[in-house]
Design an enzyme around this catalytic site. Sequence first.
Site, mmCIF file in Angstrom:
data_model
loop_
_atom_site.group_PDB
_atom_site.id
_atom_site.type_symbol
_atom_site.label_atom_id
_atom_site.label_comp_id
_atom_site.label_asym_id
_atom_site.label_seq_id
_atom_site.Cartn_x
_atom_site.Cartn_y
_atom_site.Cartn_z
ATOM 1 N N SER A 94 0.857 -1.186 0.000
ATOM 2 C CA SER A 94 0.000 0.000 0.000
ATOM 3 C C SER A 94 0.885 1.225 0.000
ATOM 4 O O SER A 94 2.022 1.175 0.479
ATOM 5 C CB SER A 94 -0.849 -0.025 1.264
ATOM 6 O OG SER A 94 -1.346 1.259 1.527
ATOM 7 N N SER A 95 0.360 2.342 -0.480
ATOM 8 C CA SER A 95 1.156 3.577 -0.451
ATOM 9 C C SER A 95 1.380 4.060 0.987
ATOM 10 O O SER A 95 2.220 4.934 1.215
ATOM 11 C CB SER A 95 0.488 4.662 -1.289
ATOM 12 O OG SER A 95 -0.828 4.866 -0.847
ATOM 13 N N CYS A 96 0.653 3.484 1.965
ATOM 14 C CA CYS A 96 0.857 3.855 3.383
ATOM 15 C C CYS A 96 2.241 3.471 3.890
ATOM 16 O O CYS A 96 2.637 3.887 4.982
ATOM 17 C CB CYS A 96 -0.143 3.136 4.281
ATOM 18 S SG CYS A 96 -1.826 3.507 3.931
ATOM 19 N N TYR A 146 -0.292 -0.797 10.416
ATOM 20 C CA TYR A 146 -0.589 -1.368 9.095
ATOM 21 C C TYR A 146 0.641 -1.237 8.184
ATOM 22 O O TYR A 146 1.024 -2.193 7.491
ATOM 23 C CB TYR A 146 -1.784 -0.603 8.530
ATOM 24 C CG TYR A 146 -2.188 -0.927 7.127
ATOM 25 C CD1 TYR A 146 -2.765 -2.154 6.821
ATOM 26 C CD2 TYR A 146 -2.057 0.009 6.103
ATOM 27 C CE1 TYR A 146 -3.182 -2.441 5.530
ATOM 28 C CE2 TYR A 146 -2.463 -0.264 4.816
ATOM 29 C CZ TYR A 146 -3.028 -1.489 4.528
ATOM 30 O OH TYR A 146 -3.438 -1.769 3.254
ATOM 31 N N LYS A 203 2.896 -4.113 6.307
ATOM 32 C CA LYS A 203 3.045 -4.131 4.844
ATOM 33 C C LYS A 203 4.524 -4.082 4.433
ATOM 34 O O LYS A 203 4.940 -4.738 3.477
ATOM 35 C CB LYS A 203 2.284 -2.952 4.239
ATOM 36 C CG LYS A 203 0.781 -3.133 4.280
ATOM 37 C CD LYS A 203 0.352 -4.043 3.170
ATOM 38 C CE LYS A 203 -0.912 -4.774 3.460
ATOM 39 N NZ LYS A 203 -1.233 -5.822 2.509
ATOM 40 N N HIS A 250 -12.791 3.320 3.693
ATOM 41 C CA HIS A 250 -11.879 4.372 3.267
ATOM 42 C C HIS A 250 -12.687 5.616 2.884
ATOM 43 O O HIS A 250 -13.914 5.558 2.775
ATOM 44 C CB HIS A 250 -11.056 3.899 2.066
ATOM 45 C CG HIS A 250 -10.034 2.863 2.426
ATOM 46 N ND1 HIS A 250 -10.168 1.546 2.076
ATOM 47 C CD2 HIS A 250 -8.871 2.957 3.105
ATOM 48 C CE1 HIS A 250 -9.116 0.863 2.526
ATOM 49 N NE2 HIS A 250 -8.322 1.695 3.153
HETATM 50 N N1 NAP Z 1 -8.541 -0.670 -0.505
HETATM 51 C C1 NAP Z 1 -7.517 0.141 -0.738
HETATM 52 O O1 NAP Z 1 -7.668 1.347 -0.920
HETATM 53 C C2 NAP Z 1 -6.126 -0.423 -0.797
HETATM 54 C C3 NAP Z 1 -5.110 0.481 -1.117
HETATM 55 C C4 NAP Z 1 -3.822 -0.002 -1.182
HETATM 56 C C5 NAP Z 1 -3.562 -1.325 -0.947
HETATM 57 N N2 NAP Z 1 -4.564 -2.181 -0.645
HETATM 58 C C6 NAP Z 1 -4.190 -3.580 -0.398
HETATM 59 O O2 NAP Z 1 -4.955 -4.434 -1.187
HETATM 60 C C7 NAP Z 1 -5.173 -5.654 -0.509
HETATM 61 C C8 NAP Z 1 -6.657 -5.965 -0.542
HETATM 62 O O3 NAP Z 1 -7.389 -4.880 -0.031
HETATM 63 P P1 NAP Z 1 -8.968 -4.764 -0.241
HETATM 64 O O4 NAP Z 1 -9.270 -3.318 -0.257
HETATM 65 O O5 NAP Z 1 -9.382 -5.640 -1.350
HETATM 66 O O6 NAP Z 1 -9.479 -5.321 1.156
HETATM 67 P P2 NAP Z 1 -10.882 -6.010 1.475
HETATM 68 O O7 NAP Z 1 -11.921 -5.547 0.521
HETATM 69 O O8 NAP Z 1 -11.101 -5.812 2.926
HETATM 70 O O9 NAP Z 1 -10.609 -7.530 1.188
HETATM 71 C C9 NAP Z 1 -9.685 -8.262 1.930
HETATM 72 C C10 NAP Z 1 -9.879 -9.711 1.618
HETATM 73 O O10 NAP Z 1 -8.992 -10.451 2.444
HETATM 74 C C11 NAP Z 1 -9.727 -11.488 3.075
HETATM 75 N N3 NAP Z 1 -9.164 -11.810 4.373
HETATM 76 C C12 NAP Z 1 -8.881 -10.968 5.392
HETATM 77 N N4 NAP Z 1 -8.403 -11.641 6.434
HETATM 78 C C13 NAP Z 1 -8.402 -12.961 6.077
HETATM 79 C C14 NAP Z 1 -8.021 -14.146 6.730
HETATM 80 N N5 NAP Z 1 -7.554 -14.133 7.982
HETATM 81 N N6 NAP Z 1 -8.153 -15.297 6.062
HETATM 82 C C15 NAP Z 1 -8.636 -15.341 4.805
HETATM 83 N N7 NAP Z 1 -9.007 -14.249 4.119
HETATM 84 C C16 NAP Z 1 -8.891 -13.058 4.761
HETATM 85 C C17 NAP Z 1 -11.106 -10.908 3.256
HETATM 86 O O11 NAP Z 1 -12.021 -11.935 3.510
HETATM 87 P P3 NAP Z 1 -13.480 -11.596 4.100
HETATM 88 O O12 NAP Z 1 -14.285 -11.254 2.881
HETATM 89 O O13 NAP Z 1 -13.895 -12.851 4.755
HETATM 90 O O14 NAP Z 1 -13.316 -10.464 5.061
HETATM 91 C C18 NAP Z 1 -11.289 -10.219 1.917
HETATM 92 O O15 NAP Z 1 -11.668 -11.140 0.929
HETATM 93 C C19 NAP Z 1 -4.626 -5.474 0.893
HETATM 94 O O16 NAP Z 1 -3.380 -6.085 0.965
HETATM 95 C C20 NAP Z 1 -4.468 -3.986 1.029
HETATM 96 O O17 NAP Z 1 -3.408 -3.685 1.856
HETATM 97 C C21 NAP Z 1 -5.857 -1.767 -0.569
#
Ligand code: NAP
Length: 322
Positions: free
Chosen positions: A110-112, A139, A143, A182
């Site tokens: 992440s950019s964080c 976080y 990361k 977010h």
């Molecule tokens: N959203 C953003 O703006 C953003 C920006 C930069 C980077 N990212 C990165 O992108 C990645 C995905 O983010 P996202 O926004 O898609 O998040 P999200 O919508 O919250 O999805 C996270 C996924 O991970 C699964 N998960 C979490 N804990 C788990 C566990 N213990 N076992 C199995 N599955 C698990 C969740 O399952 P459940 O459905 O059961 O909860 C969900 O399917 C992350 O690494 C995040 O750091 C996101």
Amino acid sequence: MEFRKNSRIFVAGHKGLVGSAILRLLNNEGYTNILTADRQALDLREQSAVDHWFQVNKPEYVFLVAGTVGGIMANSTRPAEFLYDNIMIHANVIHASYLHSVKKLLYLGSSCIYPREAQQPIDESQLLQGPLEPTNEAYALAKISGIKMCSTYRAQYGCNFISAMPTNLYGPGDNFDLHSSHVLPALMRKFYDASHSGSQVVEVWGTGAPLREFLHVDDLAEACVYLMNHYDDADHINVGTGTEVSIAELAELIRLVVSPGTEIRFDRTKPDGTPRKLLNVAKIQDLGWNHKISLEVGIEMTYKWFLSQIGHGLELRGHRNV
Ligand SMILES: NC(=O)c1ccc[n+]([C@@H]2O[C@H](COP(=O)([O-])OP(=O)(O)OC[C@H]3O[C@@H](n4cnc5c(N)ncnc54)[C@H](OP(=O)(O)O)[C@@H]3O)[C@@H](O)[C@H]2O)c1
């Protein structure tokens, strides 16, 4: 090394914002051997379960896009969870990928991860050059350790593990729960609620001054597949649009689409977070990838999706219920 349409591809976190977009793209592009396991089937924090799953399912390629994710409020109130969950998830998946000879893994950071006072626009070399933003330090530390796992497993074991750092994401499948979302989906939800409750005002956290960059998740999914096919370096790589808006401008864009009659009021008692966060995306652009979806179009697409979910009778409460 390009992966084939019948390669065994594991999308870890396939129900999330990012994972569901990658799944959509792979399905649309005719990949036929996609492996998934939801949290009930496989808790990625459980080392022996993850190891067993890899042994049985033998993925060749892994998109590691699972994690505990959230906005400022969730990050500030649940730092222990953000640190523990994310470290456990990537430690288990990356180690199992090494043990079970995965051909290539893409880890999403992440950019964080970049310092609070990083030089803007932030290029990849800014990592670990200064103190982190306190509101998401836990976080970010998790990361950063994921990025280092990819590069150390490459250095010590020769694994082709890469990591990409996306900017703020949004789009279909986002989390609209006001306690953990977010800024962009939170604002969409607030304006939607205002327009349906007759409220004249939406409160926006902070001063509205911070500058942020937003990437539509379908663009990110394209970038992830592109990197899987075209990037094999130890260094992490930024993924973004290279353009920014202030939170005030973002709120205005969403207001116009969702609830033009509502007024915006800034709650200056709430934290702003990092003053500016714009990624330098020259590296991925030089590699041949560019985003396609503008913020204006992306907000309209996301709001259409949001409304379609309400149309299906889902409640506007809880994690990703809309
Ligand atoms: N959203 C953003 O703006 C953003 C920006 C930069 C980077 N990212 C990165 O992108 C990645 C995905 O983010 P996202 O926004 O898609 O998040 P999200 O919508 O919250 O999805 C996270 C996924 O991970 C699964 N998960 C979490 N804990 C788990 C566990 N213990 N076992 C199995 N599955 C698990 C969740 O399952 P459940 O459905 O059961 O909860 C969900 O399917 C992350 O690494 C995040 O750091 C996101």
